[in-house]
Design a protein around this motif. Sequence first.
Motif, PDB file in Angstrom:
ATOM      1  N   GLY A  23       0.797  -1.222   0.000  1.00 40.56           N
ATOM      2  CA  GLY A  23       0.000   0.000   0.000  1.00 40.56           C
ATOM      3  C   GLY A  23       0.829   1.271   0.000  1.00 40.56           C
ATOM      4  O   GLY A  23       0.270   2.373  -0.022  1.00 40.56           O
ATOM      5  N   MET A  24       2.156   1.135  -0.008  1.00 39.20           N
ATOM      6  CA  MET A  24       3.016   2.315   0.003  1.00 39.20           C
ATOM      7  C   MET A  24       3.172   2.874  -1.409  1.00 39.20           C
ATOM      8  O   MET A  24       3.186   2.108  -2.385  1.00 39.20           O
ATOM      9  N   PRO A  25       3.288   4.202  -1.537  1.00 37.72           N
ATOM     10  CA  PRO A  25       3.411   4.813  -2.875  1.00 37.72           C
ATOM     11  C   PRO A  25       4.684   4.372  -3.588  1.00 37.72           C
ATOM     12  O   PRO A  25       5.730   4.176  -2.957  1.00 37.72           O
ATOM     13  N   SER A  26       4.603   4.230  -4.881  1.00 39.36           N
ATOM     14  CA  SER A  26       5.782   3.911  -5.676  1.00 39.36           C
ATOM     15  C   SER A  26       6.755   5.092  -5.677  1.00 39.36           C
ATOM     16  O   SER A  26       6.348   6.249  -5.522  1.00 39.36           O
ATOM     17  N   ASN A  27       8.029   4.793  -5.822  1.00 42.52           N
ATOM     18  CA  ASN A  27       9.074   5.826  -5.930  1.00 42.52           C
ATOM     19  C   ASN A  27       9.030   6.826  -4.769  1.00 42.52           C
ATOM     20  O   ASN A  27       9.137   8.034  -4.986  1.00 42.52           O
ATOM     21  N   SER A  28       8.894   6.322  -3.544  1.00 43.41           N
ATOM     22  CA  SER A  28       8.725   7.221  -2.395  1.00 43.41           C
ATOM     23  C   SER A  28       9.832   7.130  -1.354  1.00 43.41           C
ATOM     24  O   SER A  28       9.888   7.962  -0.449  1.00 43.41           O
ATOM     25  N   ILE A  29      10.720   6.157  -1.467  1.00 47.25           N
ATOM     26  CA  ILE A  29      11.734   5.913  -0.433  1.00 47.25           C
ATOM     27  C   ILE A  29      13.136   6.099  -1.023  1.00 47.25           C
ATOM     28  O   ILE A  29      13.438   5.611  -2.109  1.00 47.25           O
ATOM     29  N   ASP A  30      13.986   6.819  -0.281  1.00 44.21           N
ATOM     30  CA  ASP A  30      15.357   7.053  -0.747  1.00 44.21           C
ATOM     31  C   ASP A  30      16.258   5.842  -0.512  1.00 44.21           C
ATOM     32  O   ASP A  30      17.050   5.465  -1.386  1.00 44.21           O
ATOM     33  N   VAL A  31      16.161   5.265   0.676  1.00 45.39           N
ATOM     34  CA  VAL A  31      17.025   4.131   1.033  1.00 45.39           C
ATOM     35  C   VAL A  31      16.251   3.146   1.904  1.00 45.39           C
ATOM     36  O   VAL A  31      15.518   3.551   2.815  1.00 45.39           O
ATOM     37  N   ILE A  32      16.404   1.868   1.618  1.00 44.80           N
ATOM     38  CA  ILE A  32      15.912   0.814   2.498  1.00 44.80           C
ATOM     39  C   ILE A  32      17.130   0.200   3.180  1.00 44.80           C
ATOM     40  O   ILE A  32      18.083  -0.198   2.504  1.00 44.80           O
ATOM     41  N   ALA A  33      17.114   0.152   4.490  1.00 41.51           N
ATOM     42  CA  ALA A  33      18.204  -0.466   5.254  1.00 41.51           C
ATOM     43  C   ALA A  33      17.562  -1.413   6.250  1.00 41.51           C
ATOM     44  O   ALA A  33      16.836  -0.969   7.146  1.00 41.51           O
ATOM     45  N   THR A  34      17.820  -2.715   6.106  1.00 42.74           N
ATOM     46  CA  THR A  34      17.048  -3.653   6.911  1.00 42.74           C
ATOM     47  C   THR A  34      17.761  -4.977   7.142  1.00 42.74           C
ATOM     48  O   THR A  34      18.683  -5.350   6.416  1.00 42.74           O
ATOM     49  N   ASP A  35      17.298  -5.652   8.153  1.00 43.15           N
ATOM     50  CA  ASP A  35      17.836  -6.946   8.580  1.00 43.15           C
ATOM     51  C   ASP A  35      16.675  -7.937   8.602  1.00 43.15           C
ATOM     52  O   ASP A  35      16.055  -8.144   9.640  1.00 43.15           O
ATOM     53  N   PRO A  36      16.357  -8.554   7.469  1.00 46.53           N
ATOM     54  CA  PRO A  36      15.184  -9.430   7.408  1.00 46.53           C
ATOM     55  C   PRO A  36      15.416 -10.732   8.167  1.00 46.53           C
ATOM     56  O   PRO A  36      16.558 -11.053   8.528  1.00 46.53           O
ATOM     57  N   PRO A  37      14.361 -11.487   8.432  1.00 48.82           N
ATOM     58  CA  PRO A  37      14.540 -12.790   9.077  1.00 48.82           C
ATOM     59  C   PRO A  37      15.501 -13.671   8.286  1.00 48.82           C
ATOM     60  O   PRO A  37      15.463 -13.692   7.059  1.00 48.82           O
ATOM     61  N   TYR A  38      16.370 -14.397   8.996  1.00 50.87           N
ATOM     62  CA  TYR A  38      17.308 -15.311   8.344  1.00 50.87           C
ATOM     63  C   TYR A  38      16.743 -16.724   8.286  1.00 50.87           C
ATOM     64  O   TYR A  38      17.324 -17.610   7.683  1.00 50.87           O
ATOM     65  N   PHE A  39      15.623 -16.955   8.988  1.00 51.11           N
ATOM     66  CA  PHE A  39      14.974 -18.270   9.062  1.00 51.11           C
ATOM     67  C   PHE A  39      15.938 -19.326   9.620  1.00 51.11           C
ATOM     68  O   PHE A  39      16.099 -20.410   9.066  1.00 51.11           O
ATOM     69  N   LEU A  40      16.553 -18.965  10.750  1.00 49.99           N
ATOM     70  CA  LEU A  40      17.506 -19.855  11.419  1.00 49.99           C
ATOM     71  C   LEU A  40      16.888 -20.602  12.600  1.00 49.99           C
ATOM     72  O   LEU A  40      17.553 -21.436  13.219  1.00 49.99           O
ATOM     73  N   SER A  41      15.650 -20.263  12.960  1.00 48.50           N
ATOM     74  CA  SER A  41      15.028 -20.871  14.136  1.00 48.50           C
ATOM     75  C   SER A  41      14.574 -22.301  13.810  1.00 48.50           C
ATOM     76  O   SER A  41      13.433 -22.552  13.429  1.00 48.50           O
ATOM     77  N   ASN A  42      15.524 -23.223  13.988  1.00 53.42           N
ATOM     78  CA  ASN A  42      15.278 -24.619  13.600  1.00 53.42           C
ATOM     79  C   ASN A  42      15.578 -25.603  14.721  1.00 53.42           C
ATOM     80  O   ASN A  42      15.811 -26.778  14.478  1.00 53.42           O
ATOM     81  N   GLY A  43      15.614 -25.106  15.966  1.00 51.35           N
ATOM     82  CA  GLY A  43      15.859 -25.992  17.097  1.00 51.35           C
ATOM     83  C   GLY A  43      17.320 -26.208  17.426  1.00 51.35           C
ATOM     84  O   GLY A  43      17.653 -26.999  18.312  1.00 51.35           O
ATOM     85  N   GLY A  44      18.217 -25.521  16.740  1.00 53.16           N
ATOM     86  CA  GLY A  44      19.650 -25.666  16.992  1.00 53.16           C
ATOM     87  C   GLY A  44      20.090 -24.944  18.264  1.00 53.16           C
ATOM     88  O   GLY A  44      19.283 -24.381  18.996  1.00 53.16           O
ATOM     89  N   ILE A  45      21.410 -24.953  18.512  1.00 52.84           N
ATOM     90  CA  ILE A  45      21.951 -24.325  19.720  1.00 52.84           C
ATOM     91  C   ILE A  45      23.000 -23.288  19.349  1.00 52.84           C
ATOM     92  O   ILE A  45      23.583 -23.305  18.275  1.00 52.84           O
ATOM     93  N   SER A  46      23.226 -22.369  20.296  1.00 50.35           N
ATOM     94  CA  SER A  46      24.258 -21.358  20.150  1.00 50.35           C
ATOM     95  C   SER A  46      24.836 -21.085  21.533  1.00 50.35           C
ATOM     96  O   SER A  46      24.483 -21.756  22.517  1.00 50.35           O
ATOM     97  N   CYS A  47      25.743 -20.103  21.612  1.00 47.37           N
ATOM     98  CA  CYS A  47      26.356 -19.748  22.884  1.00 47.37           C
ATOM     99  C   CYS A  47      26.102 -18.277  23.164  1.00 47.37           C
ATOM    100  O   CYS A  47      26.300 -17.426  22.295  1.00 47.37           O
ATOM    101  N   GLN A  48      25.661 -17.988  24.380  1.00 43.44           N
ATOM    102  CA  GLN A  48      25.401 -16.607  24.776  1.00 43.44           C
ATOM    103  C   GLN A  48      25.878 -16.412  26.205  1.00 43.44           C
ATOM    104  O   GLN A  48      25.449 -17.115  27.120  1.00 43.44           O
TER     105      GLN A  48
END
Length: 250
Positions: A23-48
């Motif tokens: 629904g956003m107007p065409s040709n309206s944004i100067d820059v898109i800067a984003t971090d989309p989902p990586y789809f890594l949530s698969n039950g694995g493990i990490s360290c924090q």
Amino acid sequence: MKPVYKTSDISIFQADCLQLLKGMPSNSIDVIATDPPYFLSNGGISCQNGKMVSVDKGDWDKETTYTMEEFYRIFLTEAKRILKANGTMWIFGTMHNIYTVGYLLKLLDFKILNNITWQKPNPAPNLSKRMFTHSTETILWAKQQKGRQYFNYEAMLTLNNQKQMKDLWMIATPHKWEKKFGKHPTQKPIEIMERIILASTNVNDVILDPFMGSGTTLIAAQRLGRRAVGIELESEFIQMAINRLEDLRK
């Protein structure tokens, strides 16, 4: 749709970005800067913090309604439409998703300008001990095929002690003060978002982050005198972003 938060230069919408972008107007944004989902949530493990933890981030990071490729194709198609002719886009990823993103960018007639490697000096250790420690993320900078990107060469020169800045960026993960109002599981450091915005925008340009998370892109935009629009589905992260923005305004 009305924003859930709005100032003279910042707007936040609570929505599924794949629907709102249509629904956003065409040709309206100067820059898109984003971090989309990586789809890594698969039950694995990490360290924090020295402890074994699940890699699962939440339902938003799982393939449910769409496959990864379908999801990115819809997003990038709309992103291309709403970007101005000379607009550019920055997309974060890892080896798990960035090759799909890169393939689709080329398919949709984007030109990839740079393949930035963000190296983290403080990565989580690899608990499996069966491969090298993952210490980098990739940031693709792309433009419309016939567009002419803006690049603030002098600012990048100044940031890099009067030497041309390379495509390898050594930047630490977010500091404690950046998590004052809570922690997003994939939060990016303000330093890296400020560099991206300073490199590719002018004052008062409009920056869009369709996967806003805790609002780091918006924080960086406000600090640099740019306008920004954020889209986020999760109420918890929206409140985190609002708290951060209000704290900055004070």
